[in-house]
Motif scaffolding. Structure first.
Motif: not given
Length: 259
Positions: A212-234
């Motif tokens: 469960e902890e591993s699944e939560q870490r994967i979810k958080l990492d996925k959200k971070r990547l999505e935010i970084l992608e949105m910042k990079a594309t404006g």
């Protein structure tokens, strides 16, 4: 010195020839050679006919029909056919052949979870049921009378009946040996089993928590990547680190004051 009977060597050679193909009936051989059965036995012992036999190789011996009709790709005889259970004792470690399962067994195998999380959850459910049953048994023995005894093992010694067709195994009982446990002894064994079950339950719970902890870490990492992608594309505006005021706006206000 008495002359050696010429049939003696012939008898030995004939015995060895027949013995390599299977069993030999000494009475029949003696009758065919024209000597007495006792004489043939004496020759066999004194001349050590058995020692003169060729050494046996491992595997099926001449005349063995255990694998009759079973051949491999090269035309040689195979071992026991697939599914053979001649060596099976109590069945606890019986080999499983999936193509020989019943419909109910196949259904059970198909429903068994194979994912790590699902498999651990399935095992945890079974262990919790086992824990419940053990606790029920312990409570039952704790409520029993102190002098109550329970049969642990039984040895029943009997004398066989008559001979031949009239024989009936276990016709007359001569003695019965009983090994009994007290309620305290039963509780002690159950407690030992309970500790093992609870230890395994704790291990599974830790394993599930780690998943469960591993699944939560994967979810958080996925959200971070999505935010970084949105910042990079404006797709989203990045706030100014100096307080959110744009430098261009300040310059425009100063120009208007000079006018």
């Amino acid at each position: 010195m008495p002359k050696r009977d010429p049939q003696r060597d012939n008898a030995k050679a004939e015995y060895i020839a027949r013995r390599t193909k299977g069993k030999v009936n000494l009475k029949d051989l003696a009758e065919q050679l024209g000597v007495s059965y006792q004489t043939l036995r004496n020759w066999k012992t004194k001349d050590k006919w058995e020692d003169a036999l060729p050494k046996r190789k491992r595997g099926g011996q001449p005349g063995n029909k255990n694998c009759k009709g079973k051949k491999n790709a090269k035309g040689h005889h195979e071992g026991a056919p697939k599914g053979n259970k001649n060596a099976e004792k109590d069945g606890a470690y019986s080999t499983i052949f999936f193509d020989m399962l019943t419909d109910a067994e196949k259904e059970l195998a198909e429903k068994t979870p194979i994912g790590s999380k699902e498999a651990l959850t399935h095992e945890l459910q079974i262990l919790k049921l086992r824990e419940h049953k053990i606790l029920e048994k312990i409570a039952m023995y704790e409520a029993a009378e102190e002098d109550t005894l329970y049969i642990n093992s039984l040895t029943d010694m009997r004398v066989p009946g008559g001979k031949g067709n009239a024989r009936k195994d276990g016709a007359i009982q001569t003695m019965g040996m009983y090994n009994k446990d007290s309620a305290f002894a039963r509780i002690d064994k159950l407690q030992e089993a309970l500790y093992k079950v609870q230890g395994r339950i704790a291990t599974i719970i830790n394993g599930l928590r780690a998943i469960e902890e591993s699944e939560q870490r994967i979810k958080l990492d996925k959200k971070r990547l999505e935010i970084l992608e949105m910042k990079a594309t404006g797709a989203i505006e990045v706030p100014d680190p100096d307080g959110g005021v744009d430098v261009d706006d300040i310059d425009d206000e100063d120009d208007m004051g000079d006018v």
